[in-house]
Design an enzyme around this catalytic site. Structure first.
Site, PDB file in Angstrom:
ATOM      1  N   ARG A  69     -37.389  58.243  13.234  1.00  0.00           N
ATOM      2  CA  ARG A  69     -36.432  58.836  14.185  1.00  0.00           C
ATOM      3  C   ARG A  69     -36.321  60.353  14.015  1.00  0.00           C
ATOM      4  NH1 ARG A  69     -31.176  55.728  13.550  1.00  0.00           N
ATOM      5  NH2 ARG A  69     -30.432  57.361  14.959  1.00  0.00           N
ATOM      6  N   ASP A 103     -28.224  63.626  16.067  1.00  0.00           N
ATOM      7  CA  ASP A 103     -29.521  64.267  16.329  1.00  0.00           C
ATOM      8  C   ASP A 103     -29.508  65.802  16.290  1.00  0.00           C
ATOM      9  OD1 ASP A 103     -28.392  65.052  18.816  1.00  0.00           O
ATOM     10  OD2 ASP A 103     -29.242  63.312  19.853  1.00  0.00           O
ATOM     11  N   HIS A 118     -20.474  60.739  13.242  1.00  0.00           N
ATOM     12  CA  HIS A 118     -21.358  59.788  12.551  1.00  0.00           C
ATOM     13  C   HIS A 118     -22.401  60.487  11.698  1.00  0.00           C
ATOM     14  CE1 HIS A 118     -20.319  56.481  15.736  1.00  0.00           C
ATOM     15  NE2 HIS A 118     -19.353  56.670  14.863  1.00  0.00           N
TER      16      HIS A 118
HETATM   17  C1  BJW Z   1     -26.537  57.522  29.843  1.00  0.00           C
HETATM   18  C2  BJW Z   1     -27.833  58.018  30.053  1.00  0.00           C
HETATM   19  C3  BJW Z   1     -27.944  59.244  30.723  1.00  0.00           C
HETATM   20  C4  BJW Z   1     -27.999  56.165  28.993  1.00  0.00           C
HETATM   21  N1  BJW Z   1     -26.830  59.861  31.133  1.00  0.00           N
HETATM   22  N2  BJW Z   1     -25.460  58.152  30.263  1.00  0.00           N
HETATM   23  C5  BJW Z   1     -11.997  48.252  16.002  1.00  0.00           C
HETATM   24  C6  BJW Z   1     -12.326  47.210  16.833  1.00  0.00           C
HETATM   25  C7  BJW Z   1     -13.527  46.492  16.656  1.00  0.00           C
HETATM   26  C8  BJW Z   1     -14.400  46.828  15.625  1.00  0.00           C
HETATM   27  C9  BJW Z   1     -14.078  47.870  14.801  1.00  0.00           C
HETATM   28  C10 BJW Z   1     -12.894  48.565  14.981  1.00  0.00           C
HETATM   29  N3  BJW Z   1     -12.844  49.571  14.056  1.00  0.00           N
HETATM   30  C11 BJW Z   1     -13.973  49.508  13.307  1.00  0.00           C
HETATM   31  C12 BJW Z   1     -14.733  48.477  13.720  1.00  0.00           C
HETATM   32  C13 BJW Z   1     -16.044  48.077  13.161  1.00  0.00           C
HETATM   33  C14 BJW Z   1     -17.197  48.892  13.695  1.00  0.00           C
HETATM   34  C15 BJW Z   1     -17.308  48.690  15.207  1.00  0.00           C
HETATM   35  O1  BJW Z   1     -16.925  49.500  16.010  1.00  0.00           O
HETATM   36  N4  BJW Z   1     -17.904  47.603  15.613  1.00  0.00           N
HETATM   37  C16 BJW Z   1     -18.080  47.312  17.039  1.00  0.00           C
HETATM   38  C17 BJW Z   1     -19.565  47.448  17.381  1.00  0.00           C
HETATM   39  C18 BJW Z   1     -17.521  45.973  17.322  1.00  0.00           C
HETATM   40  N5  BJW Z   1     -17.032  50.295  13.393  1.00  0.00           N
HETATM   41  C19 BJW Z   1     -17.355  50.802  12.203  1.00  0.00           C
HETATM   42  O2  BJW Z   1     -17.766  50.092  11.295  1.00  0.00           O
HETATM   43  C20 BJW Z   1     -17.149  52.294  11.999  1.00  0.00           C
HETATM   44  N6  BJW Z   1     -16.382  52.506  10.829  1.00  0.00           N
HETATM   45  C21 BJW Z   1     -15.038  52.477  10.829  1.00  0.00           C
HETATM   46  O3  BJW Z   1     -14.396  52.389  11.844  1.00  0.00           O
HETATM   47  O4  BJW Z   1     -14.483  52.555   9.568  1.00  0.00           O
HETATM   48  C22 BJW Z   1     -13.174  52.024   9.375  1.00  0.00           C
HETATM   49  C23 BJW Z   1     -13.303  50.522   9.350  1.00  0.00           C
HETATM   50  C24 BJW Z   1     -14.348  49.917   8.675  1.00  0.00           C
HETATM   51  C25 BJW Z   1     -14.452  48.521   8.662  1.00  0.00           C
HETATM   52  C26 BJW Z   1     -13.537  47.752   9.380  1.00  0.00           C
HETATM   53  C27 BJW Z   1     -12.508  48.382  10.077  1.00  0.00           C
HETATM   54  C28 BJW Z   1     -12.391  49.781  10.057  1.00  0.00           C
HETATM   55  C29 BJW Z   1     -18.491  52.969  11.764  1.00  0.00           C
HETATM   56  C30 BJW Z   1     -19.336  52.989  12.969  1.00  0.00           C
HETATM   57  C31 BJW Z   1     -20.661  53.650  12.631  1.00  0.00           C
HETATM   58  C32 BJW Z   1     -21.642  53.596  13.783  1.00  0.00           C
HETATM   59  N7  BJW Z   1     -22.907  54.013  13.330  1.00  0.00           N
HETATM   60  C33 BJW Z   1     -24.008  54.119  14.300  1.00  0.00           C
HETATM   61  C34 BJW Z   1     -25.307  54.449  13.544  1.00  0.00           C
HETATM   62  C35 BJW Z   1     -25.302  55.911  13.110  1.00  0.00           C
HETATM   63  C36 BJW Z   1     -26.501  56.234  12.309  1.00  0.00           C
HETATM   64  C37 BJW Z   1     -27.795  56.214  13.092  1.00  0.00           C
HETATM   65  O5  BJW Z   1     -27.922  56.894  14.121  1.00  0.00           O
HETATM   66  O6  BJW Z   1     -28.683  55.527  12.643  1.00  0.00           O
HETATM   67  O7  BJW Z   1     -23.700  55.129  15.276  1.00  0.00           O
HETATM   68  S1  BJW Z   1     -24.154  52.670  15.289  1.00  0.00           S
HETATM   69  C38 BJW Z   1     -24.626  53.499  16.782  1.00  0.00           C
HETATM   70  O8  BJW Z   1     -23.631  53.247  17.785  1.00  0.00           O
HETATM   71  C39 BJW Z   1     -24.544  54.999  16.434  1.00  0.00           C
HETATM   72  C40 BJW Z   1     -23.877  55.540  17.670  1.00  0.00           C
HETATM   73  O9  BJW Z   1     -23.270  56.790  17.377  1.00  0.00           O
HETATM   74  C41 BJW Z   1     -22.900  54.460  18.018  1.00  0.00           C
HETATM   75  C42 BJW Z   1     -22.429  54.504  19.437  1.00  0.00           C
HETATM   76  O10 BJW Z   1     -23.469  54.325  20.316  1.00  0.00           O
HETATM   77  P1  BJW Z   1     -23.470  55.115  21.703  1.00  0.00           P
HETATM   78  O11 BJW Z   1     -23.579  56.568  21.461  1.00  0.00           O
HETATM   79  O12 BJW Z   1     -22.332  54.676  22.532  1.00  0.00           O
HETATM   80  O13 BJW Z   1     -24.881  54.647  22.297  1.00  0.00           O
HETATM   81  P2  BJW Z   1     -25.262  53.331  23.113  1.00  0.00           P
HETATM   82  O14 BJW Z   1     -26.725  53.155  23.027  1.00  0.00           O
HETATM   83  O15 BJW Z   1     -24.420  52.191  22.739  1.00  0.00           O
HETATM   84  O16 BJW Z   1     -24.862  53.697  24.630  1.00  0.00           O
HETATM   85  C43 BJW Z   1     -25.492  54.727  25.344  1.00  0.00           C
HETATM   86  C44 BJW Z   1     -24.733  54.927  26.652  1.00  0.00           C
HETATM   87  O17 BJW Z   1     -25.350  55.977  27.372  1.00  0.00           O
HETATM   88  C45 BJW Z   1     -24.771  53.705  27.574  1.00  0.00           C
HETATM   89  O18 BJW Z   1     -23.455  53.476  28.089  1.00  0.00           O
HETATM   90  C46 BJW Z   1     -25.733  54.105  28.702  1.00  0.00           C
HETATM   91  O19 BJW Z   1     -25.391  53.524  29.946  1.00  0.00           O
HETATM   92  C47 BJW Z   1     -25.550  55.590  28.721  1.00  0.00           C
HETATM   93  N8  BJW Z   1     -26.686  56.391  29.207  1.00  0.00           N
HETATM   94  N9  BJW Z   1     -28.739  57.179  29.550  1.00  0.00           N
HETATM   95  C48 BJW Z   1     -25.626  59.357  30.948  1.00  0.00           C
HETATM   96  N10 BJW Z   1     -29.160  59.828  31.024  1.00  0.00           N
END
Ligand code: BJW
Ligand code: ZN
Length: 251
Positions: A69, A103, A118
């Protein structure tokens, strides 16, 4: 693109704006998003790659994924959405850019300040003594880079599932969401917390929340306005609007 009169007025006069970006903002730079048919996780399972247990089980595999990546990201260039956000930053007195992306493309586009929720894929730190490596590390296949200070394993400085977000950065992001008049969520799926809580908090505190995405998300119905299309088209249009309408104002 048609926008509401309310958004038009805010583009002209809002003095406090907060923007949250997700993977979609970098899609047009050629960096795969996470979810969706073309997403990184259509091929790799997040639970296998984006948590610390996976890293401790097989650090060489995780390093291989991140090295791949990093190489893609290094070759990518910021796109018109990144550049337009830099323009907004220069135009608005209180402008906060918050990103979930690792990134570094906002900084490479020239953003002065970015709240990275993140982490940043270009940095690495030691899991034992927390010392940061001073250079961008690319691992050779099957190898795991180690710490110069103590010999411990190095890991990418990114936030995996189950890990807490950097607390000072998060606090600053919440404060900006709470005080802003206008909040944009750009290219974010709204699925991953804590980041997904920011637009919700902004709305609760009275901000006008605008979603920019190619398709509806989990958060669409909680936003004040939705603009569907590519970030690389919409954000520059909004910026052009903003800068034109601000020029027209008497000083
Ligand atoms: C376009 C487009 C174009 C395409 N123009 N648009 C509360 C409720 C439920 C769960 C939890 C909660 N609190 C915490 C949790 C657990 C968990 C969580 O959220 N789980 C859910 C999935 C259910 N969260 C965590 O564990 C977080 N930690 C935390 O909260 O700590 C406290 C805690 C811990 C444990 C329990 C409770 C509390 C940490 C989250 C870390 C996420 N890490 C990643 C990897 C980063 C490293 C790496 O890059 O390798 O972060 S996961 C991945 O998802 C990455 C991203 O930043 C993140 C979000 O993704 P994003 O950016 O939204 O991308 P996509 O692909 O999902 O979507 C892209 C969008 O773009 C789409 O909508 C397309 O339509 C659109 N699009 N082209 C405009 N041209
Ligand atoms: Zn160390």
């Amino acid at each position: 693109m048609t926008i509401s009169a309310r958004l038009e007025a805010l583009l002209r006069a809002a003095e406090s704006i907060c923007v949250l970006t997700g993977a979609g903002v970098s899609a047009e730079s050629g960096i795969a998003t996470f979810r969706g048919p073309e997403g990184l996780w259509a091929r790799f399972k997040p639970e296998e790659l984006a948590n610390v247990d996976a890293f401790m089980r097989n650090p060489a595999l995780i390093w291989e994924w991140y090295t791949y990546r990093k190489t893609v990201i290094h070759q990518a260039q910021p796109n018109p959405a990144h550049h337009a956000l830099v323009g907004m930053e220069r135009l608005v007195r209180d402008f906060t850019l918050v990103t979930q992306n690792v990134d570094n493309l906002h900084a490479r586009a020239g953003a002065q300040k970015v709240l990275e929720l993140h982490g940043n894929i270009e940095r690495s730190y030691c899991v034992e003594c927390r010392t940061f490596a001073s250079e961008i590390i690319l691992a050779k296949q099957g190898e795991v880079p180690t710490c110069r200070a103590c010999g411990g394993l190095l890991r990418p400085d990114v936030v995996w599932f189950g890990e807490i977000l950097p607390q000072l950065v998060l606090q600053e992001a919440f404060r900006a969401s709470e005080r802003c008049e206008l909040f944009f969520t750009v290219g974010a799926s709204g699925l991953v917390y804590t980041a997904a809580g920011l637009p919700l908090r902004a709305r609760e505190c009275g901000a006008y929340v605008v979603e920019i995405n190619t398709e509806p998300t989990e958060l669409s119905h909680r936003c004040s306005e939705r603009l569907y299309g590519k970030a690389g088209d919409i954000v520059p249009e909004l910026f052009a609007h903003m800068s034109e309408s601000r020029k027209e104002q008497p000083s």
